[in-house]
Enzyme design. Structure first.
Site, PDB file in Angstrom:
ATOM      1  N   ASN A   1      -0.973   5.000   3.089  1.00 20.06           N
ATOM      2  CA  ASN A   1      -1.306   5.987   1.731  1.00 20.06           C
ATOM      3  C   ASN A   1      -2.749   6.754   1.758  1.00 20.06           C
ATOM      4  O   ASN A   1      -3.346   6.725   2.862  1.00 20.06           O
ATOM      5  CB  ASN A   1      -1.482   4.792   0.457  1.00 20.06           C
ATOM      6  CG  ASN A   1      -1.812   5.515  -0.348  1.00 20.06           C
ATOM      7  OD1 ASN A   1      -1.415   6.536  -0.786  1.00 20.06           O
ATOM      8  ND2 ASN A   1      -1.923   4.641  -1.073  1.00 20.06           N
TER       9      ASN A   1
ATOM     10  N   THR B   1      -1.584   2.412  -7.462  1.00 16.56           N
ATOM     11  CA  THR B   1      -2.413   3.789  -9.024  1.00 16.56           C
ATOM     12  C   THR B   1      -2.283   4.063  -9.482  1.00 16.56           C
ATOM     13  O   THR B   1      -1.981   4.344 -10.782  1.00 16.56           O
ATOM     14  CB  THR B   1      -3.294   4.229  -7.775  1.00 16.56           C
ATOM     15  OG1 THR B   1      -4.089   2.966  -7.022  1.00 16.56           O
ATOM     16  CG2 THR B   1      -4.386   4.663  -8.529  1.00 16.56           C
TER      17      THR B   1
ATOM     18  N   SER C   1       0.771  -1.249   0.160  1.00 14.42           N
ATOM     19  CA  SER C   1      -0.270   0.144  -0.179  1.00 14.42           C
ATOM     20  C   SER C   1       0.664   1.361  -0.198  1.00 14.42           C
ATOM     21  O   SER C   1       1.531   1.173   0.007  1.00 14.42           O
ATOM     22  CB  SER C   1      -0.704   0.155   1.822  1.00 14.42           C
ATOM     23  OG  SER C   1      -1.574   0.925   1.157  1.00 14.42           O
ATOM     24  N   GLY C   2       1.025   1.896  -0.637  1.00 19.85           N
ATOM     25  CA  GLY C   2       1.102   3.212  -1.070  1.00 19.85           C
ATOM     26  C   GLY C   2       2.696   3.578  -2.054  1.00 19.85           C
ATOM     27  O   GLY C   2       3.247   4.571  -2.261  1.00 19.85           O
TER      28      GLY C   2
ATOM     29  N   SER D   1      -5.549   5.516  -0.850  1.00 20.29           N
ATOM     30  CA  SER D   1      -5.108   4.073  -0.542  1.00 20.29           C
ATOM     31  C   SER D   1      -6.482   3.762  -1.205  1.00 20.29           C
ATOM     32  O   SER D   1      -7.725   4.298  -1.261  1.00 20.29           O
ATOM     33  CB  SER D   1      -4.937   3.400   0.502  1.00 20.29           C
ATOM     34  OG  SER D   1      -5.014   2.770   0.227  1.00 20.29           O
ATOM     35  N   SER D   2      -6.014   2.962  -2.126  1.00 16.03           N
ATOM     36  CA  SER D   2      -6.963   2.030  -3.270  1.00 16.03           C
ATOM     37  C   SER D   2      -7.786   0.884  -1.619  1.00 16.03           C
ATOM     38  O   SER D   2      -7.305   0.041  -1.946  1.00 16.03           O
ATOM     39  CB  SER D   2      -7.144   1.636  -3.911  1.00 16.03           C
ATOM     40  OG  SER D   2      -5.816   1.802  -5.310  1.00 16.03           O
TER      41      SER D   2
ATOM     42  N   GLY E   1      -0.061  -9.369  -6.580  1.00 11.62           N
ATOM     43  CA  GLY E   1       0.158  -9.547  -7.588  1.00 11.62           C
ATOM     44  C   GLY E   1      -0.315 -10.908  -8.003  1.00 11.62           C
ATOM     45  O   GLY E   1       0.233 -12.168  -7.074  1.00 11.62           O
TER      46      GLY E   1
ATOM     47  N   GLU F   1       1.822 -13.956 -11.192  1.00  7.21           N
ATOM     48  CA  GLU F   1       2.496 -14.494 -11.289  1.00  7.21           C
ATOM     49  C   GLU F   1       2.877 -16.066 -12.527  1.00  7.21           C
ATOM     50  O   GLU F   1       3.115 -16.960 -11.476  1.00  7.21           O
ATOM     51  CB  GLU F   1       4.242 -13.976 -11.030  1.00  7.21           C
ATOM     52  CG  GLU F   1       5.210 -13.777 -12.456  1.00  7.21           C
ATOM     53  CD  GLU F   1       6.566 -13.126 -12.009  1.00  7.21           C
ATOM     54  OE1 GLU F   1       7.174 -12.892 -12.722  1.00  7.21           O
ATOM     55  OE2 GLU F   1       6.215 -12.670 -10.748  1.00  7.21           O
TER      56      GLU F   1
END
Ligand SMILES: Nc1ncnc2c1ncn2[C@@H]1O[C@H](COP(=O)(O)OP(=O)(O)OP(=O)(O)O)[C@@H](O)[C@H]1O
Ligand SMILES: [Mg+2]
Length: 1088
Positions: free
Chosen positions: A162, A117, A112-113, A165-166, A389, A391
């Site tokens: 953040n 985004t 976060s942060g 923050s989303s 993520g 991967e």
């Protein structure tokens, strides 16, 4: 200010910070990686590669390299050409989609942060900028970009980590039509943090929209919606934080409203959205107190606003919050009973309603955006995942049977199994779902049952342990403790039916539409749980991602202070560890950087050989081998798997060899395509230019139509405008305003009061007409030298009229208030048409043109002798012989006789008389070698030879730069000299040739016959020879032909360049240094 800050980050010779691709680190461990990132970060380079993976470190300040200039720079450039940048990644994504016709996705991870985004927004805005399209596409682009502020207002919040923050996950697809213009899109959202609607930790806020509303509401809204200070609302006042540094909630509110309108919300819907936001706030203010073990609403006053804003009766709201209808089964019968709730349960119900309202509102907004940009047919898309993520690597080598050294890395599968395995042993989610399924109406005790069951099922798992309130999972990034209280209730995620019924009875259709459930049908079957929904969403997402070519951005947060230049070593190190950067680098080094399906590889490089173009007929594998052979790819540089070709990582050798095999493939492909693209461009430009010139010619010709006879060669010639090349003549430009455009410039003849002829430079700009002459300096250090002098400057508005004869001569008189100018120019038609146009623009009136064989003009006052007085002179025109005017001055009358020209009714033909363009254009550099004698005089230096050069170039459509050719340095090109230049000769030199001859004979010779100064002997500079021809792609580049010998003035290593960038004296623009670019390696230094 540090020295580096004085340079643009892309300036040549800027210090290189660390390595920009960490595959090049000589030692790979967490320390060297962290150190490299730090070095770069402190020098304001936030981007670093690991092969194609982009690492981005949050700078917490606006850096200057996100302008349109960078957008241009990264467009179509190879990765190694420019410093690492998110635009380079975005460009690669876009181009891959276009070239390979495959969906692409960008997976952005980081805590976060860390800047996920922001990175996602840069990617979307880059793609939006470089992709074309008309109005409809612009509309889609607007919505795509405006969906950000909208969804951020409702889905982002200030947290301690953040400020923006989303609090939801987002996968944004931009869909493209076949031509590459974005014509649609789709947003999938995940896991909105609903709990924030009803409670926040200290130092955090609820979702931004609440504070925006409280700051930005109009007077009317305040009254109607009960808007007041945040401290008043339970849902906002628990954390004691109401504002965010540097955020103006009021302004953001108006942006949010604006965004709603861009995505197509009606005024009515916008009002409904805002009303619901206020309704939720007021819902939170309903408090309960305990009475005989049951909850009662503390103060009925607080029911008024929420019931009003949600459109439901006050008493219904009251009873639904404090009691619940339950279905219970007794034997075979089921029965509904009303159960009264205690205060805890009442608060829970209230909050559940608030959360449901908010999350459904959020989904409604996402749906609105989707509806506005959805399209019926999907071609290709680019998706950006702004969430933690996913991967996939390594397994591919095994599947394809590729030999390589596996790299050890932490395989997260063990943790994934612990969480979501279905059986043997069942994972945490399965256990949770089972407990929920058997849970009674009230969740009491279920959480403890869960904990016990987990102990039994996964208690011995190495990544699981328990503590007194719950359990701990050892994730890859670290240990996370989970408190089980409320786990089961939350996982059930069911809104009680009577609450749904309550909302379905709202008087507002907007609210009713948020609750579309069919309660009767939904009663059957096991209710879905939050856990199973998440899993379903995640699986769908993974499936979508698996269909795309993935690209990765890993964001790193350098500190927790949110301050620029603050580097917290241990935090970064930790991220480097859990993001698996070391493994990333090692995999890249050991493995094959490039892998592609045989079919895709064949398609991409088909253009390289005859056999593969347009399609390879035969076994795909053989086709791939054929292509690799054609570029002499080393056997140990690649492997062929079962369906894919793997090519070694080129980065590891890129500093040592200029072009590795892979780059060679790409480069050859680009060259071929560039060549074709240029051909098409040229043809198109030619087509456009021809049309433009034909139109100009016709317009100009119409001025003289039926008024004046025309010269043989003047009808179908093309207009050049600047016949002097004023760009490279500062001594002429000095008289013209800095921003003034020169429409026309030519050396003309001016007649004085005694009909003597002198040369003048005639300049026409949108405002003025200038006549520039030359005079000897009489005093001072420059005494005796010839200098340019402004002889006349006339505002176009002050020109009264222009008069000409009806014969084919080139004389015209510009009439003004005080005195007139009598001039002679072969380009009079072009000049007049421009003058008429500009004059009209200035005055909105038509400039009178008079045609008569007896013309009169006023002369200036002053002077001495018989011609001293002001007054007028006459010019009498009469038909004589030949195409050359014969002038006979006698007293105050000049007699001009000239033979008949083309009839007055002549018009230019529409024929394109410029067939020789390509040949001329290519041969032009040697043209001045035979451009006639140079007599060294000032006037002739520019006058005749310039005219000669320019006339020969008239047919070139890239006309503005042509007259400058005269200034080119002489070329040493042995190659070019052997070419037969005969076709360059103008077959009939026409009036221009005549003028050239005449201007040579003109007396006195400008420059007063001064001997030409002997050329200074110059120190010999190093020279290089071009191995290939190169067409300049930009204004600061130099075109050259194969075998051209170029003098090198200064040289320097370009930033990140793979070769030498040589600065040469420009052959086309005075002494401005030019770059030998693009084909940097295509010159060899041959002399020093
Ligand atoms: N490239 C950048 N340039 C300048 N500032 C940045 C950049 N990236 C991030 N920031 C700053 O850091 C803040 C946090 O970034 P961002 O919101 O993108 O983080 P995030 O990874 O999306 O976090 P979350 O997971 O909390 O949503 C931004 O609001 C901005 O102030
Ligand atoms: Mg975010």
């Amino acid at each position: 200010m540090g020295s580096k800050e004085r340079y643009h980050w892309l300036a040549q010779d800027v210090k290189v910070s660390g390595v920009d691709d960490m595959v090049l680190l000589s030692k790979i461990n967490e320390d060297t990686i962290t150190e490299n990132l730090k070095k770069r970060y402190m020098d304001d380079y936030i981007f670093t590669y690991i092969g194609p993976v982009l690492i981005s470190v949050n700078p917490f300040k606006q850096l200057p390299y996100f302008t349109d200039r960078e957008v241009d720079l990264y467009q179509g450039a190879a990765q190694y050409e420019n410093p690492p940048h998110v635009y380079a990644l975005a460009d690669d994504v876009y181009r891959n989609m276009m070239i390979d016709c495959e969906n692409q996705c960008v997976i952005i991870s980081g805590e976060s942060g860390a800047g996920k985004t922001v990175a996602a927004k840069y990617i979307m805005s880059y793609v939006s900028k470089v992709s074309g399209g008309g109005d409809k596409v612009q509309h889609v682009k607007d919505i795509i970009l405006q969906s950000n502020p909208l969804l951020e207002a409702f889905g982002n919040a200030k947290t301690v980590r953040n400020n923006n923050s989303s609090r939801f996950g987002k996968y944004f697809e931009i869909q493209f039509g076949r031509g590459g213009a974005p014509d649609g899109g789709k947003i999938s959202n995940f896991l909105l943090e609903k709990s924030r609607v009803v409670s926040q930790n200290p130092g955090e806020r609820n979702f931004h929209i609440y504070y925006q509303l409280l700051e930005g509401a109009s007077g009317e809204q305040r009254e109607n919606l009960g808007v007041t200070i945040p401290d008043y609302y339970n849902y906002l006042n628990q954390s004691g934080t109401f504002t965010v540094e540097d955020v103006n909630d009021k302004k953001e509110f108006s942006d949010t409203l604006g965004a709603m309108s861009v995505v197509g919300l009606s005024m009515e819907d916008r009002d409904s959205v805002i009303q619901l936001v206020a309704g939720i706030l007021h819902l939170g203010n309903i408090n309960f107190r305990e009475e005989n073990n049951f909850a009662v609403v503390e103060s009925a006053d607080f029911l008024a606003f929420p019931s009003f804003l949600l459109g439901i009766p006050q008493d219904a709201l009251c009873s639904k919050l404090t009691s619940r209808i339950m279905d219970s089964k007794w034997g075979g019968k089921s029965e509904s009973i009303s159960v009264t709730l205690n205060t805890e349960q009442a608060c829970f119900t209230r909050d559940a309603l608030a959360k449901a309202l908010y999350s459904r509102l959020f989904d409604f907004l996402v749906d609105c955006v989707n509806r506005a940009i959805q399209k019926d047919r999907e071609d290709f898309n680019i998706g950006v995942l702004d969430i933690y993520g996913f991967e996939i690597f390594q397994e591919e080598y095994v599947q394809e049977g590729i030999k390589w050294t596996p790299i050890e890395y932490f395989n997260n599968k063990v943790v994934c199994d612990l969480i979501e395995s279905k059986l043997n042993p069942p994972g945490i989610m399965s256990v949770l779902d089972d407990v929920c399924a058997t849970m009674h109406a009230k969740g009491d005790g279920a959480d403890q049952t869960l904990l016990q069951k987990l102990q039994g099922q996964v208690g011995s798992h190495q990544h699981f342990s328990s503590w007194n309130k719950g359990f701990v999972v050892h994730h890859y990034a670290g240990k996370v403790s989970y408190d089980v209280s409320g786990f089961c209730e939350r996982n059930r995620d069911v809104l009680f039916n009577d609450i749904i019924e309550l909302m379905q009875g709202s008087e507002f259709p907007f609210i009713r539409a948020l609750f579309p459930e069919n309660l009767e049908a939904d009663k059957r079957g096991r209710p879905t749980t939050a856990g199973s929904k998440i899993k379903k969403q995640a699986n769908t997402l993974v499936q979508t991602l698996m269909r795309c070519t993935p690209h990765y951005v890993r964001c790193i947060k350098p500190n927790e202070t949110k301050r620029p230049r603050d580097w917290e070593e241990s935090r970064v190190r930790h991220q480097v560890e859990y993001l698996g950067l070391r493994e990333n680098i090692r995999v890249r080094r050991a493995g094959y950087a490039y892998r592609r399906l045989f079919s895709k590889f064949l398609q991409r490089y088909a253009v390289l050989t005859k056999e593969t173009w347009p399609t390879w007929q035969g076994d795909e594998r053989q086709g791939v081998l054929h292509l690799l052979k054609s570029v002499n790819m080393d056997q140990d540089e690649f492997q062929l798997g079962k369906t894919k070709v793997f090519v070694k990582a080129p980065e590891s050798v890129r500093r040592h060899a200029a072009t590795t095999q892979l780059f060679l493939l790409e480069e050859m492909r680009e060259r071929k395509y560039n060549g074709y693209a240029r051909l098409i461009q040229k043809a198109w430009r030619k087509h456009v230019a021809v049309r433009k010139y034909v139109k100009m010619r016709e317009e100009a010709s119409d001025i003289l139509l039926n008024k004046k006879e025309r010269r043989q060669n003047s009808l179908n010639r093309n207009f050049v405008g600047d016949y002097i090349g004023t760009d490279v003549h500062p001594e002429i430009r000095q008289f013209v305003g800095r921003r003034e455009r020169i429409d026309f410039a030519d050396v003309v003849i001016k007649f004085d009061r005694r009909f003597r002829m002198v040369k003048r430079d005639l300049i026409l700009t949108p405002k003025f007409l200038y006549l520039i002459g030359r005079e000897k300096v009489k005093q001072g250090p420059d005494k005796g030298q010839i200098q340019e002098v402004l002889k006349r400057k006339v505002e176009l508005a002050n020109i009264q009229s222009v008069s000409l004869s009806a014969l084919q001569d080139d004389i015209f008189i510009v009439h003004q208030q005080d005195y007139d100018s009598v001039l002679q120019s072969v380009f009079k038609t072009e000049f007049l048409s421009l003058l008429v146009k500009r004059h009209h623009e200035k005055t909105q009136s038509n400039l009178p043109l008079k045609f008569n064989n007896l013309l009169e003009f006023k002369v200036k006052k002053g002077g001495w002798g018989p011609f001293s007085s002001s007054g007028s002179r006459q010019i009498q025109f009469q038909l004589g012989q030949g195409d050359e005017a014969v002038l006979k001055p006698s007293g105050k009358v000049l007699r001009v006789s000239i033979g008949p020209g083309l009839p007055k009714s002549s018009r230019p033909t529409r024929r394109d008389n410029r067939k020789s363009f390509y040949r001329e254009n290519r041969a032009a550099p040697t043209a001045q070698n035979d451009s006639g004698p140079h007599n060294g005089g000032v006037g002739t230096r520019r006058g005749s030879s310039s005219r000669g050069a320019s006339l020969r170039q008239q047919s070139n459509m890239e006309q503005p730069s042509l007259p400058r050719l005269q200034n080119r340095h002489r070329r040493n090109s042995g190659h070019a000299q052997h070419v037969d230049m005969g076709f360059m000769n103008v077959p009939d030199q026409g009036a221009a040739g005549l003028q050239r001859r005449r201007s040579k004979e003109l007396k006195p010779v400008p420059g007063a016959g001064r001997p030409k100064p002997a050329p200074k002997s110059k120190p010999r500079s190093p020279q290089c020879r071009a191995l290939y021809a190169y067409d300049a792609q930009d204004t600061d580049e130099l075109s050259f032909n194969m075998d051209d010998v170029i003098e090198i003035l200064t040289e320097g290593l370009s930033f990140r360049s793979v070769g030498l960038v040589v600065w040469t004296p420009s052959r086309t623009r005075g002494n401005v240094p030019r770059k030998l670019r693009g084909e940097d390696l295509d010159v060899e230094v041959i002399a020093n």
